[in-house]
Design an enzyme around this catalytic site. Structure first.
Site, short mmCIF file in Angstrom:
data_model
loop_
_atom_site.label_atom_id
_atom_site.label_comp_id
_atom_site.label_asym_id
_atom_site.label_seq_id
_atom_site.Cartn_x
_atom_site.Cartn_y
_atom_site.Cartn_z
N PHE A 17 0.67 -1.10 -0.01
CA PHE A 17 -0.01 0.20 0.03
C PHE A 17 0.87 1.22 -0.12
O PHE A 17 0.41 2.03 -0.84
CB PHE A 17 -0.91 -0.21 1.06
CG PHE A 17 -1.84 -0.99 1.02
CD1 PHE A 17 -2.98 -0.78 0.17
CD2 PHE A 17 -2.19 -1.96 1.82
CE1 PHE A 17 -4.09 -1.84 -0.02
CE2 PHE A 17 -3.09 -2.86 1.72
CZ PHE A 17 -4.08 -2.64 1.00
N GLU A 173 -10.06 -13.16 12.63
CA GLU A 173 -10.77 -13.57 11.31
C GLU A 173 -10.41 -14.98 11.13
O GLU A 173 -11.34 -15.67 10.57
CB GLU A 173 -10.27 -12.79 10.17
CG GLU A 173 -10.52 -11.41 9.78
CD GLU A 173 -9.60 -10.36 9.22
OE1 GLU A 173 -8.65 -10.97 9.05
OE2 GLU A 173 -9.97 -9.22 9.14
#
Lengths: 426, 426
Positions: A17, A173
């Site tokens: 990113f 998660e």
């Protein structure tokens, strides 16, 4: 080198990113850019756990860097690995050559780390790259297969014990999705193993899961995890990991399937920048994100240690993107003869998914949990997925998973490794 | 073993077209079935070249065997590998245990073979499994990356030379798709390497490509390949392969990217069945596909050598499916006290794809080539793809590729291997 030496050369190490957003923000700047990454793709890391748990294919969450940047004519993408940085010569040694620079952006991120216990790596794989995700997927699926094959009831039970270490977003998660797979996706398909009896443990050393969230959302996360069937252990630091399980002091969980989502260490490249790194290997930077004493070098993303209002800027995707855009702005300023300006992180909020229709969201004063938070999370992640095609495919896959509880990517690849492990552990 | 010993146990080795179709056709038979495969998935092999050339993801063309068979309650799927067959004891030794049988179906297929030149394997990977496809994909993509990185023009040219050995369906598909990638998919994304100048060679030892087709369709295939940019060499047997290229007698093609689509050898399990196998390791069977002298053992699919009207039944998916259904019928007959009946292959035709909008079709008196044949091929393959979800996803991916020339799965995984090879060869 090319004959374009009069144009400043910006060398960007890392296509995550930070590096990718910096590169894009320099599209119209009078520079030539080389973006070096040791993989050929930008990875949408927030969805990596979906590849590890067979909900998405590897290409669903990754796009070739040179495809993303195909229209940006001032960029050359190079598949290579940076080995050493010579700050005085302004030159980077790569695995396959070397490159000089006028500006250097070091955005090589972080990897998982085992707090000095590297021998744990073999028994508790971490999740940072697509290869990691495919290895975890194979290991988890192979454990269910081993249970089905096993004649001995006690050994079968052992194959159905899963331990996830680390109660941050990735651990939450993984644990939530594993529980969903065991409860909903697989049971009808197994004849001998009682897959529904699988146990998923989430082990966190600190006092609560999702420590970056307000305490009430941590508590809601814990409740939602338990509802999904995850056994949550907090305040229990891991003291040893071996092929047969995990110890937390005197507590022991037997398991052949331990996943690591706990420690993070910055890229080793940070140690070559001539400044003292922090405990996690991050590089302290000047307010404009440049390296102290080297205004032509910038450190950004997970590799940078940035303090703001007495708190560290978190190692999350939005922070890395903002740093990338900031560094590009500083370089453009400098090229016009200006000075750099200080980076300021804008925290838009925090969100984490837990499992099927369960998530938590914290945006300013807004706090959500449960189904509404999950929709919020879904839309936000689809929106930020790079590439129009990927969004459609991911949406189709998710729609399918949602209605059928199926996970289409339950394919074991890399057979050699899986078989070897099964044989060894059986 | 279970307490269901009074019910005959059918042990099926191999979850390809032969084994899976036999298993399904026994759904209502009074038997219990164990299906053993060393992977966890059924693979739609006709589209494997699409995974190798980054058009499809691995999970697009594979589905977990236990998911396909989840509703068929008389089947237990086991991830394991058959190592030895004891015909007298009616027992199979597996990597992780052993299983007795009343009926044994050996359907372990074929793998690629190098005509005794095993040292070629390292330089010319073959394409039979998903792992093979991902390895080929990484190697091909890494070659373009190496060309982009290379400063020396001659070495750069070398990285853009591709050689496919074998002019059968797989070789034709690989060569056509590689040419399409070089001409249409990649050029805009590379800055230094002139990807359009890439050369793709297809090398066939026999006098024509697609030898199973009528000569006029072979000729049309050659013309279509040339139009796509493939250089077709026929009547040129390969005499050596090394890291830097391929020799056919005195002719030499320099290349770091050689793919093998030539030789096929039957699974080594065939040699344990006590009969003389043919040159390719295939097992000659009785007319009902049983093993001579062992009416309880059947050999089917690519492992079986079946002659019909003086010609061998080809090693294609429809033949394997028909054999699977036939063997299931024989077993049902026998359980009712009947005798087996002879297998008869019904040849519905032959089709092969060449590249973008180019294919050849031969169905009885119908011969098609070009765009119409390609549409025929597309519909037929989508129709036969297992699993409703896969069909939709594959259709979306193909639609996308068709309009944009893009190939979404251009992701290099298994970095270690790729990097090692680049380093060595560079």
């Amino acid at each position: 080198m090319e004959t374009t030496n009069s144009i400043p050369h910006v060398l960007v190490l890392g296509g995550g990113f930070g590096g990718l957003w910096a590169t894009r923000a320099l599209a119209s700047a009078p520079v030539r850019i080389t973006l070096v990454d040791r993989t050929n793709h930008h990875l949408f890391q927030p969805l990596l756990y979906q590849v590890a748990t067979a909900g998405l294919s590897a290409p669903d969450i990754a796009a070739p860097l040179r495809h993303i940047l195909r229209r940006q004519k001032n960029v050359t993408v190079r598949l290579d690995e940076a080995l050493a940085i010579d700050l005085d010569a302004r030159r980077v040694q790569l695995a396959q050559g070397e490159l000089d620079y006028d500006y250097l952006l070091v955005a090589t991120g972080a990897t998982h780390a085992y707090f000095g216990k590297d021998e744990w790596a073999e028994h508790a794989p971490g999740l940072k790259t697509l290869d990691d995700a495919l290895a975890i997927r194979s290991r988890v699926l192979a454990a269910f297969e081993a249970a089905e094959r096993e004649d001995d009831a006690e050994r079968r039970r052992l194959w159905l014990n899963f331990v996830v270490i680390g109660g941050g977003p990735t651990g939450v998660e993984l644990a939530g999705t594993l529980a969903e797979i065991a409860r909903h996706t697989l049971p009808r398909e197994f004849r001998r193993a009682d897959v529904r009896s699988a146990r998923v443990h989430l082990v966190e050393a600190g006092p609560r899961v999702l420590a970056a969230m307000p305490p009430d959302l941590s508590e809601k996360t814990r409740l939602q995890l338990q509802k999904l069937g995850v056994e949550v252990h907090t305040g229990e630091p891991v003291t040893s990991i071996d092929a047969d399980g995990v110890s937390m002091g005197t507590t022991r969980i037997d398991s052949h399937s331990v996943l690591w989502a706990a420690g993070v260490a910055a890229s080793p490249l940070g140690r070559q920048l001539g400044v003292a790194t922090d405990r996690a290997g991050r590089v302290p930077v000047a307010p404009d994100l440049s390296l102290p004493g080297h205004p032509e070098v910038f450190v950004l993303g997970d590799l940078a240690s940035v303090q703001q209002d007495g708190k560290p800027v978190p190692g999350v995707a939005p922070a890395a993107k903002q740093m990338g855009a900031h560094v590009a702005g500083v370089i453009r300023d400098r090229l016009r003869g200006g000075a750099g300006h200080a980076f300021r992180y804008r925290d838009y909020g925090n969100l984490a998914t837990i499992g099927r229709m369960a998530a938590v969201v914290h945006f300013g004063k807004l706090k959500l949990s449960g189904l509404l938070a999950w929709w919020f999370w879904l839309v936000a992640h689809l929106f930020f997925l790079i590439g129009f095609r990927n969004r459609i495919i991911v949406l189709v896959n998710w729609g399918w998973s949602y209605w059928t509880y199926q996970r289409h990517a339950r394919i074991i690849v890399g057979r050699g490794e899986t078989q070897a492990r099964s044989t060894r552990a059986a």
